[in-house]
Design a protein around this motif. Structure first.
Motif, short mmCIF file in Angstrom:
data_model
loop_
_atom_site.label_atom_id
_atom_site.label_comp_id
_atom_site.label_asym_id
_atom_site.label_seq_id
_atom_site.Cartn_x
_atom_site.Cartn_y
_atom_site.Cartn_z
N GLN A 254 56.91 35.06 39.63
CA GLN A 254 56.38 34.26 38.53
C GLN A 254 54.88 34.51 38.40
O GLN A 254 54.18 34.68 39.40
CB GLN A 254 56.64 32.77 38.77
N LEU A 255 54.42 34.50 37.17
CA LEU A 255 52.99 34.70 36.88
C LEU A 255 52.40 33.40 36.38
O LEU A 255 52.99 32.71 35.54
CB LEU A 255 52.79 35.78 35.83
N LEU A 256 51.23 33.06 36.91
CA LEU A 256 50.48 31.91 36.46
C LEU A 256 49.10 32.38 36.04
O LEU A 256 48.64 33.46 36.44
CB LEU A 256 50.35 30.85 37.57
N GLY A 257 48.43 31.58 35.21
CA GLY A 257 47.08 31.92 34.80
C GLY A 257 46.14 31.98 35.98
O GLY A 257 46.45 31.50 37.08
N GLN A 258 44.97 32.56 35.79
CA GLN A 258 44.02 32.72 36.89
C GLN A 258 43.63 31.38 37.49
O GLN A 258 43.32 31.28 38.66
CB GLN A 258 42.78 33.48 36.40
N PHE A 297 48.42 41.73 29.18
CA PHE A 297 47.68 42.92 28.79
C PHE A 297 47.28 43.70 30.03
O PHE A 297 46.99 43.10 31.08
CB PHE A 297 46.42 42.54 28.00
N PRO A 298 47.23 45.01 29.96
CA PRO A 298 46.79 45.81 31.10
C PRO A 298 45.39 45.38 31.56
O PRO A 298 44.52 45.04 30.75
CB PRO A 298 46.78 47.24 30.56
N ASN A 299 45.21 45.37 32.90
CA ASN A 299 43.97 44.99 33.59
C ASN A 299 43.71 43.49 33.57
O ASN A 299 42.64 43.04 33.97
CB ASN A 299 42.76 45.72 33.01
N GLN A 300 44.66 42.68 33.11
CA GLN A 300 44.53 41.23 33.16
C GLN A 300 44.76 40.73 34.58
O GLN A 300 45.64 41.20 35.29
CB GLN A 300 45.55 40.60 32.20
N PHE A 301 43.92 39.75 35.03
CA PHE A 301 44.09 39.16 36.35
C PHE A 301 45.01 37.94 36.25
O PHE A 301 44.84 37.10 35.37
CB PHE A 301 42.73 38.74 36.94
N VAL A 302 45.97 37.86 37.16
CA VAL A 302 46.94 36.77 37.16
C VAL A 302 47.20 36.33 38.60
O VAL A 302 46.88 37.04 39.56
CB VAL A 302 48.28 37.20 36.50
N GLN A 303 47.78 35.16 38.73
CA GLN A 303 48.27 34.68 40.01
C GLN A 303 49.77 34.94 40.08
O GLN A 303 50.51 34.60 39.14
CB GLN A 303 47.98 33.19 40.19
N VAL A 304 50.22 35.50 41.18
CA VAL A 304 51.62 35.86 41.37
C VAL A 304 52.23 34.91 42.39
O VAL A 304 51.65 34.67 43.45
CB VAL A 304 51.78 37.31 41.84
N ARG A 305 53.39 34.39 42.06
CA ARG A 305 54.16 33.56 42.99
C ARG A 305 55.52 34.23 43.20
O ARG A 305 56.34 34.27 42.30
CB ARG A 305 54.34 32.15 42.43
#
Length: 426
Positions: A254-258, A297-305
């Protein structure tokens, strides 16, 4: 007249002198006046003898949590292609707009094809010429074979005719290769999208000369459906990850915002790197997401769970675990209502609760709120979480301790004697 004018001036000077003396006395009195008993007797600040710190506690329980690994990741495109021309020539037309989404095979640009059409025609003409020569050589060979059977020509002439046919057959293959190459070069004048994705901003305008050696190319194409996220986890988490992956090859990511917040996308883990980075002690993972709404988008930073499944064990709220230079620890409250620092080893967490692998036992009372005012052996008063969060600010303000500590004043009432610590408020 002189006496009457000087007396009032002298009186004013004496008045100002008395005012200055009074101000100096007040200042000295304020500076050197002894402090009240509430400041010197230890009753006006937290940490004095017999004073308890209000805290809320929670009991260590056996439970089941949804195991998850958390990490920071970077969105990466599965394919990033710099669209370049394979041939040199003037750019005749562009068939895309900046930022357009395209499908594999869509026409993007056209290089002036006329020079390459001429080369193709030349190659085809050479092929036709040699094909006619080959046909004539085959007819000659057939005649020489009939005459040789009649013993009318020498064998040398027959062998020369056969060699001539084989030579022209080889030339026919060369001609066909030249035609194919010319046709290929002509095809390169039509530049198409190699993969589906989104185009960036064009680098060249119509009318400019383009070359196969141009580094920037015409435009950059990135594939964004699906899209990948690369992230790293500590090598100590690798055994748990591999065990979970053996049980379920498609682990959910799962991806969450920074800054946290709602889930942005849900995908699957697709790859684990084959070696550990010795510089960081981490291993890289890759997860893939459909990205149907193109929110990533490519190069976007995200939090991964990364969810690993359910696990049974001793659990605590994640915020009860403190972290310091020596590692992770908790404050455990004993029967005398004293808080003790207990190092713990934590496992995976689900964002709210964490598995405690060692350091505590089921039923232990662990401080949940109020840890910032505790030290080893601090006397505590167990209250509701709301009261502990309010802390001493809810009571009348008191002076800080003389040693400059961070603990603050509490109520003057002494804590009740004896008794085991209360459990957390229900």
């Amino acid at each position: 007249m002189i006496e009457s004018s000087t007396r009032p001036a002298g009186g004013r000077r004496r008045l100002w002198v008395w005012i200055a003396l009074c101000a100096a006395a007040v200042l000295a009195l304020w500076l050197f006046w002894p402090r009240g008993a509430d400041q010197s007797g230890g009753r006006g600040f937290r940490g004095g003898a017999g004073q308890a710190t209000p805290v809320s506690v929670v009991a260590v329980t056996s439970g089941r949590i949804d195991r998850a690994l958390r990490a920071l990741g970077t969105v990466t495109a599965p394919a990033t292609v710099t669209i370049r021309s394979r041939v040199d020539g003037p750019l005749q037309s562009l068939h895309f707009t900046d930022g357009q989404s395209v499908q594999a095979g869509d026409l993007l640009a056209v290089i002036d094809p006329r020079p390459f059409q001429i080369q193709l025609q030349q190659a085809q003409g050479q092929q036709a010429q040699h094909a006619a020569q080959l046909e004539n050589a085959r007819l000659d060979l057939a005649r020489y074979e009939r005459l040789f059977k009649q013993d009318s020509v020498a064998r040398q002439q027959l062998d020369a005719a056969r060699a001539q046919v084989r030579e022209l057959q080889g030339q026919a293959k060369i001609d066909q290769a030249a035609v194919d190459d010319a046709r290929l070069q002509l095809g390169y004048t039509r530049i198409t999208a190699p993969v589906s994705g989104r185009l960036g901003l064009r680098k060249v305008d119509v009318g400019n000369m383009v070359h196969a050696s141009d580094a920037d190319g015409l435009v950059v194409l990135t594939q964004n459906q699906p899209i990948d996220v690369v992230f790293a986890i500590a090598q100590t988490r690798l055994p748990a990850l591999l065990a979970a992956r053996r049980a379920d090859l498609g682990l959910q990511a799962q991806l969450l915002g920074q800054a946290g917040g709602p889930v942005l996308a849900t995908g699957q883990l697709i790859a684990v790197d084959n070696q550990i980075d010795v510089a960081t002690g981490t291993v890289q993972l890759k997860a893939r997401f459909d990205n149907a709404d193109e929110s990533l988008f490519p190069n976007q930073f995200v939090q991964v769970r990364l969810r690993l499944g359910l696990e049974d064990g001793l659990v605590l709220p994640l915020r009860a675990v403190q972290r310091g230079s020596a590692g992770e620890y908790v404050y455990r409250v004993d029967a005398q209502r004293k808080a003790h620092v207990v190092p713990v080893t934590t496992g995976v967490d689900d964002g709210n609760q964490v598995v405690i692998e060692s350091g505590v036992q089921a039923g232990d009372s662990i401080v949940l709120e109020g840890t910032d005012r505790l030290r080893e052996g601090s006397l505590v008063e167990i209250v509701t979480p709301q009261a502990a969060a309010a802390g001493p600010d809810a009571a009348p303000a008191a002076k800080a301790p003389a040693d400059g500590g961070s603990q603050r004043g509490t109520a003057d009432a002494a804590p009740p004697a004896g008794g085991a610590p209360k459990g957390p408020a229900s």
